[in-house]
Scaffold this motif. Structure first.
Motif, PDB file in Angstrom:
ATOM      1  N   SER A 137     -12.344  25.529  -5.131  1.00  0.00           N
ATOM      2  CA  SER A 137     -13.604  24.814  -5.312  1.00  0.00           C
ATOM      3  C   SER A 137     -13.710  23.675  -4.313  1.00  0.00           C
ATOM      4  O   SER A 137     -12.736  22.983  -4.020  1.00  0.00           O
ATOM      5  N   LEU A 138     -14.917  23.494  -3.803  1.00  0.00           N
ATOM      6  CA  LEU A 138     -15.229  22.404  -2.872  1.00  0.00           C
ATOM      7  C   LEU A 138     -16.489  21.727  -3.381  1.00  0.00           C
ATOM      8  O   LEU A 138     -17.563  22.317  -3.393  1.00  0.00           O
ATOM      9  N   TRP A 139     -16.349  20.465  -3.834  1.00  0.00           N
ATOM     10  CA  TRP A 139     -17.469  19.746  -4.417  1.00  0.00           C
ATOM     11  C   TRP A 139     -18.146  18.874  -3.355  1.00  0.00           C
ATOM     12  O   TRP A 139     -17.545  18.512  -2.335  1.00  0.00           O
ATOM     13  N   SER A 140     -19.376  18.524  -3.630  1.00  0.00           N
ATOM     14  CA  SER A 140     -20.155  17.701  -2.719  1.00  0.00           C
ATOM     15  C   SER A 140     -19.818  16.227  -2.936  1.00  0.00           C
ATOM     16  O   SER A 140     -19.178  15.846  -3.924  1.00  0.00           O
ATOM     17  N   LYS A 141     -20.305  15.394  -2.028  1.00  0.00           N
ATOM     18  CA  LYS A 141     -20.021  13.961  -2.116  1.00  0.00           C
ATOM     19  C   LYS A 141     -20.700  13.330  -3.324  1.00  0.00           C
ATOM     20  O   LYS A 141     -20.224  12.310  -3.844  1.00  0.00           O
ATOM     21  N   GLU A 142     -21.817  13.914  -3.783  1.00  0.00           N
ATOM     22  CA  GLU A 142     -22.501  13.358  -4.948  1.00  0.00           C
ATOM     23  C   GLU A 142     -21.661  13.472  -6.212  1.00  0.00           C
ATOM     24  O   GLU A 142     -21.834  12.677  -7.147  1.00  0.00           O
ATOM     25  N   ALA A 143     -20.754  14.443  -6.254  1.00  0.00           N
ATOM     26  CA  ALA A 143     -19.930  14.632  -7.453  1.00  0.00           C
ATOM     27  C   ALA A 143     -18.699  13.741  -7.464  1.00  0.00           C
ATOM     28  O   ALA A 143     -18.047  13.610  -8.504  1.00  0.00           O
ATOM     29  N   LEU A 144     -18.372  13.110  -6.339  1.00  0.00           N
ATOM     30  CA  LEU A 144     -17.151  12.309  -6.257  1.00  0.00           C
ATOM     31  C   LEU A 144     -17.166  11.119  -7.214  1.00  0.00           C
ATOM     32  O   LEU A 144     -16.175  10.920  -7.942  1.00  0.00           O
ATOM     33  N   PRO A 145     -18.213  10.307  -7.286  1.00  0.00           N
ATOM     34  CA  PRO A 145     -18.184   9.178  -8.234  1.00  0.00           C
ATOM     35  C   PRO A 145     -18.032   9.612  -9.687  1.00  0.00           C
ATOM     36  O   PRO A 145     -17.340   8.954 -10.468  1.00  0.00           O
ATOM     37  N   ALA A 146     -18.671  10.713 -10.055  1.00  0.00           N
ATOM     38  CA  ALA A 146     -18.559  11.193 -11.436  1.00  0.00           C
ATOM     39  C   ALA A 146     -17.132  11.627 -11.742  1.00  0.00           C
ATOM     40  O   ALA A 146     -16.606  11.343 -12.833  1.00  0.00           O
ATOM     41  N   ALA A 193     -12.710  23.192  12.329  1.00  0.00           N
ATOM     42  CA  ALA A 193     -11.522  22.428  11.926  1.00  0.00           C
ATOM     43  C   ALA A 193     -11.550  22.136  10.433  1.00  0.00           C
ATOM     44  O   ALA A 193     -10.508  22.151   9.762  1.00  0.00           O
ATOM     45  N   ALA A 194     -12.742  21.889   9.879  1.00  0.00           N
ATOM     46  CA  ALA A 194     -12.852  21.635   8.441  1.00  0.00           C
ATOM     47  C   ALA A 194     -12.486  22.876   7.629  1.00  0.00           C
ATOM     48  O   ALA A 194     -11.776  22.784   6.620  1.00  0.00           O
ATOM     49  N   ARG A 195     -12.937  24.042   8.089  1.00  0.00           N
ATOM     50  CA  ARG A 195     -12.586  25.278   7.383  1.00  0.00           C
ATOM     51  C   ARG A 195     -11.083  25.541   7.466  1.00  0.00           C
ATOM     52  O   ARG A 195     -10.456  25.959   6.490  1.00  0.00           O
ATOM     53  N   GLU A 196     -10.511  25.294   8.633  1.00  0.00           N
ATOM     54  CA  GLU A 196      -9.067  25.484   8.775  1.00  0.00           C
ATOM     55  C   GLU A 196      -8.297  24.503   7.900  1.00  0.00           C
ATOM     56  O   GLU A 196      -7.257  24.854   7.319  1.00  0.00           O
ATOM     57  N   LEU A 197      -8.791  23.277   7.800  1.00  0.00           N
ATOM     58  CA  LEU A 197      -8.141  22.291   6.936  1.00  0.00           C
ATOM     59  C   LEU A 197      -8.180  22.722   5.478  1.00  0.00           C
ATOM     60  O   LEU A 197      -7.171  22.627   4.756  1.00  0.00           O
ATOM     61  N   LEU A 198      -9.323  23.214   5.013  1.00  0.00           N
ATOM     62  CA  LEU A 198      -9.437  23.659   3.628  1.00  0.00           C
ATOM     63  C   LEU A 198      -8.552  24.870   3.358  1.00  0.00           C
ATOM     64  O   LEU A 198      -7.961  24.994   2.278  1.00  0.00           O
ATOM     65  N   ALA A 199      -8.469  25.772   4.338  1.00  0.00           N
ATOM     66  CA  ALA A 199      -7.594  26.937   4.175  1.00  0.00           C
ATOM     67  C   ALA A 199      -6.136  26.500   4.079  1.00  0.00           C
ATOM     68  O   ALA A 199      -5.365  27.025   3.268  1.00  0.00           O
ATOM     69  N   VAL A 224      -5.141  18.359  -6.856  1.00  0.00           N
ATOM     70  CA  VAL A 224      -5.865  17.739  -5.741  1.00  0.00           C
ATOM     71  C   VAL A 224      -7.273  18.322  -5.704  1.00  0.00           C
ATOM     72  O   VAL A 224      -7.449  19.530  -5.546  1.00  0.00           O
ATOM     73  N   LEU A 225      -8.267  17.446  -5.846  1.00  0.00           N
ATOM     74  CA  LEU A 225      -9.665  17.871  -5.806  1.00  0.00           C
ATOM     75  C   LEU A 225     -10.200  17.699  -4.393  1.00  0.00           C
ATOM     76  O   LEU A 225      -9.872  16.730  -3.706  1.00  0.00           O
ATOM     77  N   ARG A 226     -11.054  18.621  -3.984  1.00  0.00           N
ATOM     78  CA  ARG A 226     -11.543  18.640  -2.606  1.00  0.00           C
ATOM     79  C   ARG A 226     -13.045  18.361  -2.588  1.00  0.00           C
ATOM     80  O   ARG A 226     -13.793  18.956  -3.365  1.00  0.00           O
ATOM     81  N   PHE A 227     -13.468  17.487  -1.676  1.00  0.00           N
ATOM     82  CA  PHE A 227     -14.871  17.097  -1.562  1.00  0.00           C
ATOM     83  C   PHE A 227     -15.272  17.134  -0.092  1.00  0.00           C
ATOM     84  O   PHE A 227     -14.468  16.794   0.789  1.00  0.00           O
ATOM     85  N   THR A 228     -16.497  17.556   0.146  1.00  0.00           N
ATOM     86  CA  THR A 228     -17.043  17.529   1.496  1.00  0.00           C
ATOM     87  C   THR A 228     -17.955  16.318   1.619  1.00  0.00           C
ATOM     88  O   THR A 228     -18.873  16.108   0.814  1.00  0.00           O
ATOM     89  N   LEU A 229     -17.707  15.488   2.634  1.00  0.00           N
ATOM     90  CA  LEU A 229     -18.453  14.257   2.861  1.00  0.00           C
ATOM     91  C   LEU A 229     -19.215  14.362   4.173  1.00  0.00           C
ATOM     92  O   LEU A 229     -19.197  15.398   4.836  1.00  0.00           O
ATOM     93  N   ASP A 230     -19.878  13.281   4.528  1.00  0.00           N
ATOM     94  CA  ASP A 230     -20.684  13.279   5.747  1.00  0.00           C
ATOM     95  C   ASP A 230     -19.796  13.258   6.985  1.00  0.00           C
ATOM     96  O   ASP A 230     -18.670  12.750   6.989  1.00  0.00           O
ATOM     97  N   GLY A 231     -20.334  13.810   8.070  1.00  0.00           N
ATOM     98  CA  GLY A 231     -19.638  13.747   9.354  1.00  0.00           C
ATOM     99  C   GLY A 231     -18.368  14.555   9.410  1.00  0.00           C
ATOM    100  O   GLY A 231     -17.370  14.109  10.001  1.00  0.00           O
TER     101      GLY A 231
END
Length: 203
Positions: free
Chosen positions: A87-96, A121-127, A137-144
């Protein structure tokens, strides 16, 4: 019934005996056929009943198997749905997530921000993270092209070491934040013991 006299012809007696024998054979044959007609349906009905019972048992077994498969599919689908490695959550879900984890006193809690040079590089990092990191460890995608890794109930040194192991030429550690520590957990437990009936959630 018949009567004999001195004038009775021998052929009459012989013909009468043949008739009686044939009649007896016909009666025996009819009785045998009737018995056969009675037994065959009974035997066939018993055979059909056995087949029906066997079919019902097979249907019950198939139904139980289908229910087990449905439960297993539901379990695996729910596990995949909540599997942090997939699972990869968005930045809006991080505060919750942070608020809920703090409310549950999931200490220590830390956040690593990893900046990637691009989407590849982001896809390789997640893999790589799906293999190197565990379910805590929870994973979130942020800006930039920044990937946030939220370490739950993981020591600071081990969390930092895990984040550093993911670095490469295309991935750099932008920031590492300690959101809550074991000291805060002890402080929260002490406050909860001193104040009865109060709100013991960490803020």
């Amino acid at each position: 019934m018949y009567r004999l006299c001195l004038l009775t012809n021998r052929s009459v007696l012989l013909d009468n005996n043949v008739f009686l024998g044939a009649k007896t054979e016909l009666c025996a044959l009819a009785a045998g056929m009737l018995l056969l007609f009675l037994l065959v349906p009974v035997l066939l009905a018993g055979k059909v009943r056995k087949l029906q019972l066997r079919g019902d048992r097979q249907d019950e077994a198939i139904e139980m198997l289908n229910q087990s498969l449905d439960r297993m599919n539901k379990f695996f689908s729910e596990r995949d749905l909540h599997d942090t490695r997939r699972s990869l959550w968005s930045k809006e879900a991080l505060p919750a997530f942070i608020a809920k984890l703090r409310a549950r006193k999931a200490y220590p809690l830390s956040l690593a921000l990893l900046r990637c040079s691009g989407e590849t590089a982001a896809r390789e990092l997640l893999a790589l993270a799906s293999v190197a990191l565990d379910r805590t460890v929870l994973r979130f995608t942020l800006d930039g092209n920044v990937i946030g890794l939220l370490f739950v109930q993981c020591d600071l040194e081990r969390a930092l070491e895990s984040a550093m192991s993911l670095l490469s030429d295309d991935v750099s550690l932008e920031e590492f934040l300690l959101l809550s520590s074991a000291a805060e957990r002890r402080k929260s437990s002490a406050s909860a013991g001193a104040v009865k009936g109060g709100d013991s959630s960490w803020r």
